[in-house]
Motif scaffolding. Structure first.
Motif, PDB file in Angstrom:
ATOM      1  N   ASP A 119     -48.339  12.853  -0.217  1.00 13.85           N
ATOM      2  CA  ASP A 119     -49.310  12.715   0.862  1.00 13.85           C
ATOM      3  C   ASP A 119     -50.624  12.090   0.432  1.00 13.85           C
ATOM      4  OD1 ASP A 119     -47.816  13.692   2.969  1.00 13.85           O
ATOM      5  OD2 ASP A 119     -48.386  15.772   2.611  1.00 13.85           O
ATOM      6  N   HIS A 120     -51.040  12.327  -0.808  1.00 13.40           N
ATOM      7  CA  HIS A 120     -52.385  11.877  -1.176  1.00 13.40           C
ATOM      8  C   HIS A 120     -52.531  11.654  -2.675  1.00 13.40           C
ATOM      9  CE1 HIS A 120     -53.126  15.876  -2.796  1.00 13.40           C
ATOM     10  NE2 HIS A 120     -52.748  16.407  -1.646  1.00 13.40           N
ATOM     11  N   PHE A 121     -53.582  10.883  -3.020  1.00 11.90           N
ATOM     12  CA  PHE A 121     -54.030  10.752  -4.400  1.00 11.90           C
ATOM     13  C   PHE A 121     -54.860  12.000  -4.731  1.00 11.90           C
ATOM     14  CE2 PHE A 121     -52.336   6.704  -4.136  1.00 11.90           C
ATOM     15  CZ  PHE A 121     -52.683   5.838  -5.169  1.00 11.90           C
ATOM     16  N   PRO A 122     -55.126  12.255  -6.021  1.00 14.39           N
ATOM     17  CA  PRO A 122     -55.945  13.433  -6.367  1.00 14.39           C
ATOM     18  C   PRO A 122     -57.340  13.346  -5.747  1.00 14.39           C
ATOM     19  CG  PRO A 122     -54.867  12.532  -8.318  1.00 14.39           C
ATOM     20  CD  PRO A 122     -54.645  11.547  -7.215  1.00 14.39           C
ATOM     21  N   LEU A 123     -57.930  14.507  -5.483  1.00 13.62           N
ATOM     22  CA  LEU A 123     -59.271  14.555  -4.889  1.00 13.62           C
ATOM     23  C   LEU A 123     -60.277  13.821  -5.760  1.00 13.62           C
ATOM     24  CD1 LEU A 123     -61.388  15.588  -2.863  1.00 13.62           C
ATOM     25  CD2 LEU A 123     -61.449  17.732  -4.149  1.00 13.62           C
ATOM     26  N   TRP A 124     -60.248  14.077  -7.071  1.00 12.03           N
ATOM     27  CA  TRP A 124     -61.219  13.431  -7.969  1.00 12.03           C
ATOM     28  C   TRP A 124     -61.044  11.907  -7.984  1.00 12.03           C
ATOM     29  CZ3 TRP A 124     -58.221  11.083 -11.621  1.00 12.03           C
ATOM     30  CH2 TRP A 124     -56.997  11.684 -11.955  1.00 12.03           C
ATOM     31  N   TYR A 125     -59.816  11.433  -7.758  1.00 14.61           N
ATOM     32  CA  TYR A 125     -59.568   9.994  -7.703  1.00 14.61           C
ATOM     33  C   TYR A 125     -60.179   9.405  -6.426  1.00 14.61           C
ATOM     34  CZ  TYR A 125     -56.807   5.690  -8.471  1.00 14.61           C
ATOM     35  OH  TYR A 125     -56.407   4.392  -8.709  1.00 14.61           O
ATOM     36  N   ARG A 126     -59.945  10.072  -5.304  1.00  7.90           N
ATOM     37  CA  ARG A 126     -60.457   9.565  -4.023  1.00  7.90           C
ATOM     38  C   ARG A 126     -61.978   9.563  -3.977  1.00  7.90           C
ATOM     39  NH1 ARG A 126     -57.453  13.228   0.158  1.00  7.90           N
ATOM     40  NH2 ARG A 126     -57.264  14.623  -1.628  1.00  7.90           N
ATOM     41  N   LEU A 127     -62.615  10.566  -4.588  1.00  7.96           N
ATOM     42  CA  LEU A 127     -64.080  10.597  -4.624  1.00  7.96           C
ATOM     43  C   LEU A 127     -64.624   9.522  -5.558  1.00  7.96           C
ATOM     44  CD1 LEU A 127     -64.625  14.458  -4.710  1.00  7.96           C
ATOM     45  CD2 LEU A 127     -65.156  12.921  -2.803  1.00  7.96           C
ATOM     46  N   ALA A 128     -63.930   9.295  -6.658  1.00  4.89           N
ATOM     47  CA  ALA A 128     -64.403   8.315  -7.643  1.00  4.89           C
ATOM     48  C   ALA A 128     -64.396   6.896  -7.084  1.00  4.89           C
ATOM     49  CB  ALA A 128     -63.552   8.393  -8.904  1.00  4.89           C
ATOM     50  N   VAL A 129     -63.324   6.529  -6.372  1.00  2.00           N
ATOM     51  CA  VAL A 129     -63.217   5.138  -5.913  1.00  2.00           C
ATOM     52  C   VAL A 129     -64.215   4.807  -4.806  1.00  2.00           C
ATOM     53  CG1 VAL A 129     -60.781   4.964  -6.562  1.00  2.00           C
ATOM     54  CG2 VAL A 129     -61.375   5.665  -4.236  1.00  2.00           C
ATOM     55  N   GLU A 130     -64.790   5.838  -4.165  1.00  2.16           N
ATOM     56  CA  GLU A 130     -65.823   5.580  -3.162  1.00  2.16           C
ATOM     57  C   GLU A 130     -67.212   5.572  -3.787  1.00  2.16           C
ATOM     58  OE1 GLU A 130     -65.320   4.577  -0.057  1.00  2.16           O
ATOM     59  OE2 GLU A 130     -63.218   4.604  -0.665  1.00  2.16           O
ATOM     60  N   ASN A 131     -67.298   5.748  -5.095  1.00  2.00           N
ATOM     61  CA  ASN A 131     -68.546   5.729  -5.834  1.00  2.00           C
ATOM     62  C   ASN A 131     -68.631   4.432  -6.632  1.00  2.00           C
ATOM     63  OD1 ASN A 131     -70.830   7.359  -6.123  1.00  2.00           O
ATOM     64  ND2 ASN A 131     -70.217   7.983  -8.197  1.00  2.00           N
ATOM     65  N   SER A 132     -69.814   4.052  -7.041  1.00  2.00           N
ATOM     66  CA  SER A 132     -69.970   2.828  -7.835  1.00  2.00           C
ATOM     67  C   SER A 132     -69.252   2.974  -9.163  1.00  2.00           C
ATOM     68  CB  SER A 132     -71.457   2.545  -8.087  1.00  2.00           C
ATOM     69  OG  SER A 132     -72.145   2.406  -6.868  1.00  2.00           O
ATOM     70  N   PRO A 133     -68.468   1.958  -9.603  1.00  2.00           N
ATOM     71  CA  PRO A 133     -67.766   2.035 -10.886  1.00  2.00           C
ATOM     72  C   PRO A 133     -68.737   2.285 -12.033  1.00  2.00           C
ATOM     73  CG  PRO A 133     -66.976   0.173  -9.589  1.00  2.00           C
ATOM     74  CD  PRO A 133     -68.163   0.723  -8.873  1.00  2.00           C
ATOM     75  N   GLY A 134     -68.362   3.171 -12.929  1.00  2.00           N
ATOM     76  CA  GLY A 134     -69.214   3.494 -14.069  1.00  2.00           C
ATOM     77  C   GLY A 134     -70.231   4.576 -13.788  1.00  2.00           C
ATOM     78  N   LYS A 135     -70.457   4.861 -12.520  1.00  2.00           N
ATOM     79  CA  LYS A 135     -71.420   5.901 -12.133  1.00  2.00           C
ATOM     80  C   LYS A 135     -70.639   7.178 -11.847  1.00  2.00           C
ATOM     81  CE  LYS A 135     -74.729   6.808  -8.402  1.00  2.00           C
ATOM     82  NZ  LYS A 135     -75.376   6.204  -7.221  1.00  2.00           N
ATOM     83  N   PHE A 136     -70.971   8.251 -12.541  1.00  2.00           N
ATOM     84  CA  PHE A 136     -70.208   9.484 -12.394  1.00  2.00           C
ATOM     85  C   PHE A 136     -70.554  10.208 -11.092  1.00  2.00           C
ATOM     86  CE2 PHE A 136     -69.191   8.856 -16.799  1.00  2.00           C
ATOM     87  CZ  PHE A 136     -67.943   9.451 -16.937  1.00  2.00           C
ATOM     88  N   TYR A 137     -69.508  10.780 -10.545  1.00  2.00           N
ATOM     89  CA  TYR A 137     -69.637  11.600  -9.327  1.00  2.00           C
ATOM     90  C   TYR A 137     -69.370  13.041  -9.754  1.00  2.00           C
ATOM     91  CZ  TYR A 137     -68.806  13.113  -4.485  1.00  2.00           C
ATOM     92  OH  TYR A 137     -68.871  13.750  -3.272  1.00  2.00           O
ATOM     93  N   TYR A 138     -70.337  13.921  -9.481  1.00  2.00           N
ATOM     94  CA  TYR A 138     -70.230  15.321  -9.896  1.00  2.00           C
ATOM     95  C   TYR A 138     -70.082  16.209  -8.662  1.00  2.00           C
ATOM     96  CZ  TYR A 138     -72.449  13.241 -14.033  1.00  2.00           C
ATOM     97  OH  TYR A 138     -72.756  12.440 -15.106  1.00  2.00           O
ATOM     98  N   TYR A 139     -69.227  17.213  -8.785  1.00  2.00           N
ATOM     99  CA  TYR A 139     -69.121  18.159  -7.673  1.00  2.00           C
ATOM    100  C   TYR A 139     -68.650  19.515  -8.171  1.00  2.00           C
ATOM    101  CZ  TYR A 139     -64.070  17.017  -7.639  1.00  2.00           C
ATOM    102  OH  TYR A 139     -62.741  16.823  -7.968  1.00  2.00           O
TER     103      TYR A 139
END
Length: 1137
Positions: free
Chosen positions: A761-781
Motif C-alpha cells: 500500500d505505501h512506502f515507509p513513512l520516513w521515506y515519504r516525509l524525506a522526499v517532500e523535504n529538500s535533498p540533504g536537509k534532514f527532517y526530524y520528527y
C-alpha cells in the motif's frame, strides 16, 4: 489642640499617604517588569544556530547521507532518468488484471458446465444411500474410536496458499447448515450429482495455481468447497453459514431488483408475530446487494415509511442503507387496524415512477407483503397498477399459526407472478424467504443465460472463524448452474451457483509499487463507485482490543476518499467505464492523518473488460513521475544483494512464487537470488525491478562498510540506535548501533512496524516525509509508540542526468531522546560569566531556569523536546494554546482543514432513539400525540390500567438503556504546517494579571523551530488548548424561530404549512417548530439515497413467456373468495374490538 497643630498633623498624614502610594507604585513597576521579562531574541537565535550545526553534523555522521549522495553522484554518467508514462502504465496494468480475472472466469465456467452435465444424466432416486465427507464430521471418532457417520478419515495438511489452514487439495467436502437435514433425499441426490466437480476443482487448480477457494452452493442448502477443510461450528455447536445467503449466490441467482417491503403493524401482529415479521424483513434485506434498490413501508390504517427521508423513492440497498433499515425496523410497534389497500397503492406508485423515470435497477420489481392476513378488497389495486402485464411480482409471507387468511394471501401471490409462504416460527424464516430468489431466477434459467457476476469487496470471516480468520478484502466471481432437463424447462430450476474467491491484494500486486513512486498508488472501484482496493481505504476499526470490520466497510465511495474531487469528475468517468486522465491539487496526509501535505496528483484510469470494475492510479507530479535506471552485472549485484544488513519488500512481487507450489517456501529475496543464480530458471520475475534492485545494492554497499567502521573504530554516542536507508526498488539496509537490550525503539523497522516498511500500500513513512523535504536537509520528527518515545531524522538523496533530477532514495537515523536532551540543554544555557553588556533583557539566560520553558517543535506543530517528557510527541497547541494561537495569527503556522469520511464516532444515546428518522422534526410531538390518543382510546374500550401500563410505549421507555457504541460517521479535523518563510517571531501575550513573552526561532537546515517562553505566566484561562481532535460533521435539523437567521451554508427557513404568517403575534412559537433549515439533513438524506452516477449491470432477466407462474407456493389455481373475505373481515372486527 491648636489649629496649627491640626494642620501639621494633616500634612503628615498626606505625606504618609503619598509615600505609601509611591512605594506601591514602585512595587507595581517591579511586578510589571517581572511580568514583562524580556527574552533576548539574539540569544535564542544563537542557540538555534549552534544547535543546528551540531544536529546536522550528528545526523550526517551516523546516517552516512553524504557518502551515499557522493556514490550516487559518481554513477550519474551511467544512469538514465525516465519519465513514467501514466497512460501506458495504466493500460499495461489493466491488461494484466484483465488476464488474471479472465483466468478465474474460465475456471468458474468449467465448473458450471460440469455441474449441469452431471444433473442432465442423473435420475432422482428417493431411496439413494450415499456417504459423503461432511466437513464438520470428518476425522471425528465416537467413544469406541470409530469414525462417526459422514465422518471418516480425511487427510489435512497445512497450506501456505490457503491462509495456512489444514486443507486437502485432492478432494472437496460438504458443509450443511444445522437447520438442513444432512440426509434429506434432495440433499443426497444433489451431493451425488456434484461429485464430478472434484476432478474439475483439481484440474482448475493445476491450470491456475493462483486460484484460491472454489465452491458450489446448492439451492438445497449444502456447500461443496475445495480444497476440503474441517469446518468449525460456533460455541453452541451450530453451523449457521448458509451459502444461499452469500452475496455471490444471490447476485448470480437473480438479476438486479427493486423491492418494496410492506409490513403489517396492526394490533393483531403483536408479540411473536411481530418478532417473526421483523426477522423476515431483516432476512429479505440480507438477500439484497448494492445493485438492488429497496424501501420499507409499515402500514395499519395509514401508510408509514420507516424512514421518512426515503418517502416515495427507492434507495440503493448497500450495506449502510440495509443496516439503517434494520435499526428502524427494530423500533416498529403494533397498533390499529390493517388496511392493505393504501399501502399497496403507494408501493406500486413508487415502483412505477422508478421505472418511468429510469431510476432504480430497471430490471426486476417486487413487493414483499408481510402480514397475518389480507382482508380488504384489493383486487382493484392490481387491476389499476399491475394487470395485465404483471410487471411487479408480489410475494406474500403469512405470519403466525392461524390459516384463516391463507387463501387470500395465496391469491395475491399467485395472481401477480409471485410466491406464497407461511411462516409460523422463527426457524421457518430462512428457508421461506429464499423461495423468492428461485422465482426471480426463472427467466434467466429458462433462457440459459449464464451471466458471470463479480461481488463487491468483502471480508469472509464466517468461513474460518476460529482457525484463520482472514481480514483480507476479497471479491468473488460466480455463475449460476441450471437444470438442462427439457421436462422441467418451464419451471426454471436453479441447481445452485459455482464460484471462486480472489483476494484483492493479489489483484493490486499487478500494479507494482516501485513504478508509482513514494506518494503514488493504484486503486480499483466497481460500477457503483464503491472502493474495492485503495491505500486510504480503512475497512477495520478497533473495538476494545479486537479489530473488526466497519459496518459500511464495503460501501465506501471513491468520492469519500478522493474528497478533493469536489465535482466528482474522476468518480463519474470511472463509474462510466471511461479511459482518461485528470489532474488535481490535493491535501494528503501521512502519519495517521497528523501531517498534511500539498500534492498535485495526476490520475490515470480505464475499465477492466468483462467485469464491473474500473482501475485507476495516481502519480505525484514532479519527482513522483521521474525514476532512474541503472545497470550492473549480475555477479557484482549478487555479491551485495546477499549482505546481511539488506532486505527487500516482502509484500512486493520481485518473482512470482505462487504459481509453482514448490516455490511457495521461498521468501521474495530467496526467490530473487535463486533466479539470478540460475537455480530456478522457471520463476517468473520482474526483470526491470530486479535490475534496479541489483543496481541499488551495489550503489548502497559502501554504506554498510561505513556503518560498520563507525561501530568498530569510533565510540558511538549514547542514544544513537539505528541507521537505515531505502530505495525506490524496495531495498533497505539497516544497521543497529545499539543492542536489542539497550535499544529504546525495539519495534522500529521490525516486521511488525508496517508504517516504516515498504508494503503493497505505501512506502515507509520516513521515506515519504524525506522526499517532500529538500535533498540533504534532514527532517526530524518525534515518535510516540504506545509510550515508547524516540526521534527519527531522515533526508532524501537524488541523482541527476540530462537536466533531470530524480529521487534515488532516503537515508536516516533513529535515536533515543537522551542525546537530543543532553546536547540541547548544554547549548541552551549561557554561563554565569557571560558578557551581558550589549544584551537587552535577561542575561545570562538558561533553559534550565525554572522561569523559562523551552521547546523544539517540528513543522507540523509536534513537540520534539521539552522539559516534561510527557509532552514529547504531543501537539504544541495542546501544551500551550496561547503561543500556538499567536503563531497562527502571525502566519508562522497555517491551519489545514482535513476530512475523514470513514471515521467511527462514539454515540452515547438511548437505544430506542437511535433509529429516529432523519427528516422528522415533529417526531417527538407526533409520537406523544399518537400515544395519548391511542392509549386513551384503548383505555375507554378496555378500562384496563394494567394493559395501559404494559403497552409497548412504556415497555419501550424501559428499554432505553444507555449505550456507547461506535458508529460510522464523517469528521473534520485540523492539521498544521509551518511556513518556512517566517524565520523568527516574538511577542507579548496579555493574560490577565501577567504578560507572557515568547521568542520563536527557526533552526536552520531542519524542519524545526525553537520556542522559548516564560514559564510562570499561565494563559490557560484566556486561551484554551488547540486540539487535533476530529469533530463529527453533524447532519441534523436546525430548528429556528422566524426571527433567527439560519446557520451559515443553510438554506433559508421554509414554512411547512402554507398560509402560516410567522410575523403574526403569538405565532412565532409555532414557527419555532415549523421553520426548518433543511440543508444538513438534506445532505445526509441525499447521501443515503445514493443519488450518484452509477453503471447498471449489463444484463437483466425479468421476464420469459415460458415461465410457469402457477408454481406459486402450493396453489395451482386460486380465486378470491367473497364469502371467505366477508368471514375474514368479520373475524378481524371481532378480534380487534
Amino acid at each position: 489642640m491648636s489649629a496649627l497643630q491640626g494642620y501639621r498633623m494633616e500634612s503628615i498624614n498626606v505625606l504618609g499617604m503619598r509615600n505609601l502610594l509611591r512605594l506601591m507604585g514602585i512595587l507595581c513597576l517591579l511586578i510589571t517588569a517581572e511580568a514583562q521579562m524580556k527574552i533576548p531574541p539574539e540569544t535564542v537565535q544563537q542557540w538555534a544556530l549552534t544547535f543546528s550545526a551540531e544536529l546536522r553534523e550528528f545526523a550526517t555522521k551516523y546516517s552516512g547521507s553524504l557518502l551515499l549522495q557522493k556514490k550516487l553522484k559518481d554513477v550519474e554518467p551511467i544512469i538514465k532518468i525516465i519519465e513514467v508514462d501514466g497512460q501506458d502504465l495504466v493500460k499495461d496494468y489493466s491488461d494484466e488484471i484483465e488476464r488474471m480475472l479472465g483466468s478465474k472466469m474460465k475456471s468458474v465456467k468449467r465448473l458450471a458446465e460440469s455441474a449441469e452435465d452431471s444433473d442432465l444424466y442423473h435420475e432422482f432416486n428417493a431411496t439413494l444411500e450415499f456417504d459423503y465427507y461432511n466437513s464438520m464430521m470428518i476425522n471425528t471418532a465416537d467413544e469406541d474410536g470409530n469414525y462417526v457417520d459422514l465422518g471418516g478419515e480425511f487427510p489435512l495438511e497445512e497450506n501456505e496458499h490457503f491462509n495456512k489452514l489444514p486443507v486437502n487439495t485432492q478432494m472437496s467436502n460438504i458443509q450443511v447448515p444445522t437447520n438442513v437435514y444432512n440426509k434429506d433425499p434432495n440433499i443426497l441426490n444433489a451431493i451425488y450429482n456434484t461429485e464430478a466437480l472434484n476432478d474439475v476443482f483439481i484440474s482448475n487448480f493445476q491450470k491456475d495455481p493462483t486460484l484460491t477457494w472454489q465452491y458450489f452452493g446448492s439451492s438445497t442448502g449444502f456447500f461443496r468447497i475445495y480444497p476440503g477443510i474441517k469446518w468449525t461450528p460456533d460455541s453452541n455447536g451450530v453451523v449457521a453459514f448458509d451459502c444461499r445467503n452469500r452475496n455471490w449466490y444471490i447476485q448470480a441467482a437473480t438479476s438486479p431488483k427493486d423491492i418494496i417491503i410492506m409490513v403489517d403493524i396492526s394490533g393483531s401482529m403483536k408479540g411473536l408475530k411481530m418478532t417473526i415479521a421483523k426477522h423476515t424483513i431483516n432476512t429479505i434485506l440480507d438477500t439484497l446487494g448494492e445493485n438492488d434498490f429497496v424501501n420499507v413501508i409499515a402500514y395499519t390504517d395509514y401508510v408509514r415509511y420507516v424512514e421518512p427521508c426515503f418517502r416515495g423513492t427507492l434507495v440503493q440497498a448497500d450495506l449502510d442503507n440495509r443496516e439503517h433499515f434494520k435499526v428502524l425496523v427494530e423500533e416498529l410497534h403494533v397498533k390499529g387496524e390493517a388496511k392493505i389497500k393504501n399501502a399497496m397503492k403507494e408501493s406500486f406508485k413508487i415502483l412505477n415512477e422508478a421505472r418511468a423515470n429510469g431510476q432504480g435497477s430497471m430490471c426486476n420489481q417486487a413487493i414483499m407483503l408481510i402480514t397475518d392476513g389480507a382482508m380488504e378488497d384489493f383486487e382493484s389495486v392490481f387491476e389499476e397498477f399491475n394487470w395485465p402485464e404483471r410487471r411487479v411480482r408480489v410475494f406474500t409471507y403469512l405470519i403466525g399459526r392461524e390459516m384463516t387468511f391463507a387463501q387470500n394471501t395465496k391469491w395475491i401471490a399467485c395472481n401477480n407472478k409471485g410466491y406464497y409462504t407461511h411462516i409460523s416460527t422463527l426457524a421457518d424464516v430462512q428457508e421461506n424467504v429464499m423461495e423468492y430468489l428461485h422465482v426471480l431466477s426463472r427467466p434467466m434459467v429458462i433462457n440459459h443465460d449464464h451471466d458471470i457476476i463479480w461481488t463487491e469487496a468483502y471480508m469472509d470471516s464466517v468461513l474460518f472463524t476460529t482457525k484463520a480468520q482472514s481480514l483480507l478484502l476479497m471479491t468473488s466471481v460466480a455463475m449460476p448452474v441450471f437444470s438442462k432437463k427439457k421436462e422441467t424447462l418451464s419451471h426454471g430450476i436453479l441447481l445452485g451457483v459455482v464460484g471462486s474467491d480472489i483476494p484483492l491484494m493479489e489483484v493490486m500486486k499487478l500494479a507494482p509499487r516501485y513504478m508509482l513512486g513514494a506518494h503514488g498508488y493504484a486503486f480499483l472501484i466497481n460500477n457503483n463507485g464503491y472502493i474495492l482496493a485503495h491505500p486510504d481505504l480503512r475497512p477495520l476499526y478497533k473495538d476494545g482490543k479486537k479489530l473488526k470490520p466497519k459496518p459500511n466497510y464495503n460501501s465506501v465511495d471513491l468520492s469519500e476518499v478522493e474528497w478533493e474531487d469536489t465535482d466528482e469528475l474522476l468518480r463519474t468517468a470511472m463509474v462510466k467505464g471511461e479511459t482518461g486522465t485528470l489532474s488535481l491539487n490535493i491535501r494528503a496526509s501521512v502519519d495517521k492523518g497528523k501531517r498534511p501535505l500539498y500534492l498535485t496528483n495526476e490520475y490515470f484510469y480505464t475499465n477492466i473488460d468483462d467485469t464491473p470494475f474500473s482501475f485507476g492510479m495516481a502519480l505525484t507530479k514532479g519527482h513522483g513521475k521521474l525514476m532512474f535506471m541503472g545497470n550492473v552485472s549480475v555477479e557484482e549485484g549478487l555479491h551485495d544483494l546477499t549482505s546481511p544488513d539488506l532486505t527487500i519488500a516482502s509484500e512486493w512481487t520481485y518473482c512470482e512464487t505462487d504459481i509453482d507450489p514448490a516455490h511457495r517456501k521461498y521468501s521474495q529475496l530467496q526467490a530473487a537470488i535463486r533466479y539470478l543464480l540460475g537455480k530456478e530458471p522457471d520463476l517468473e520475475c520482474d526483470e526491470v525491478l530486479l535490475s534496479q534492485t541489483l543496481f541499488d545494492a551495489v550503489v548502497t554497499a559502501p554504506l554498510e562498510a561505513y556503518w560498520n567502521t563507525l561501530m568498530l573504530n569510533d565510540r558511538v554516542e549514547p542514544g544513537v540506535e539505528t541507521a537505515f536507508l531505502g530505495t525506490r526498488s524496495g531495498l533497505m539496509r539497516v544497521v543497529r548501533y545499539a543492542g536489542v537490550e539497550t535499544r529504546v525503539a525495539k519495534k522500529f523497522l521490525t516486521p511488525a512496524d508496517k508504517d516504516n516498511l515498504f508494503t503493497i500500500d505505501h512506502f515507509p513513512l520516513w521515506y515519504r516525509l524525506a522526499v517532500e523535504n529538500s535533498p540533504g536537509k534532514f527532517y526530524y520528527y518525534p515518535v510516540n509508540d504506545k509510550g515508547v518515545k524516540y526521534i527519527i531524522a531522515t533526508t532524501s538523496v537524488t541523482v541527476s542526468s540530462e537536466g533531470k533530477t530524480a529521487m534515488a532514495g532516503a537515508v536516516g537515523l533513529q535515536m533515543s531522546l537522551d542525546w537530543l536532551e543532553k546536547r540541547f540543554w548544554a547549548i541552551a544555557k549561557q554561563p554565569n560569566d557571560t558578557d551581558c553588556s550589549n544584551i537587552e533583557g535577561v542575561c545570562p539566560l538558561s533553559c534550565d531556569s525554572a522561569d523559562l520553558s523551552c521547546y523544539l517543535v517540528d513543522n507540523n506543530g509536534f513537540v520534539m523536546l521539552s522539559k516534561e517528557r510527557s509532552e514529547i510527541g504531543r501537539f504544541f497547541g495542546e501544551v500551550d494554546g496561547s503561543i500556538m494561537a499567536s503563531l497562527l495569527k502571525m502566519g508562522m503556522f497555517k491551519k489545514v482543514s482535513l476530512f475523514d469520511y470513514q471515521a467511527m464516532c462514539k454515540t452515547g444515546h438511548h437505544h430506542a432513539s437511535s433509529a429516529r428518522p432523519l427528516l422528522s422534526p415533529f417526531y417527538g410531538i407526533v409520537a406523544l400525540i399518537r400515544w395519548f390518543f391511542s392509549n386513551a382510546l384503548m383505555f375507554l374500550l378496555d378500562f384496563n390500567l394494567c394493559g395501559l401500563w404494559h403497552s409497548d410505549y412504556f415497555v419501550d421507555a424501559h428499554k432505553q438503556k444507555k449505550v456507547d457504541a461506535l458508529q460510522p460517521c464523517d469528521t473534520a479535523y485540523p492539521g498544521f504546517m509551518y511556513d518556512p518563510s517566517v524565520r523568527e517571531a516574538n511577542s507579548l501575550i496579555k493574560c490577565g494579571r501577567c504578560q507572557k513573552m515568547f521568542v520563536v526561532q527557526q533552526i536552520p537546515d531542519s524542519n524545526l523551530v525553537l520556542v522559548v517562553t516564560q514559564a510562570y505566566c499561565d494563559c490557560s484561562r484566556q486561551y484554551g488548548a488547540i486540539l487535533l481532535e476530529p469533530k463529527e460533521i453533524k447532519y441534523i435539523l436546525h430548528i429556528l424561530s422566524s426571527k433567527m437567521l439560519p446557520p451559515a451554508g443553510c438554506l433559508q427557513p421554509q414554512i411547512l404549512q402554507g398560509g402560516l404568517d410567522c410575523d403574526q403575534p403569538g405565532k412565532s412559537h409555532l414557527c419555532f417548530f415549523l421553520n426548518i433549515c433543511e440543508h444538513n439533513a438534506t445532505v445526509k438524506c441525499n447521501r443515503m439515497k445514493s443519488q450518484k452516477v452509477r453503471r447498471r449491470p449489463e444484463s437483466c432477466h425479468a421476464y420469459h413467456p415460458k415461465e410457469n407462474a402457477k408454481d406459486c407456493g402450493g396453489a395451482a389455481a386460486i380465486s378470491l373468495s367473497l364469502s371467505l373475505f366477508s368471514a375474514s373481515l368479520l373475524v378481524s372486527l371481532v378480534t380487534e374490538y
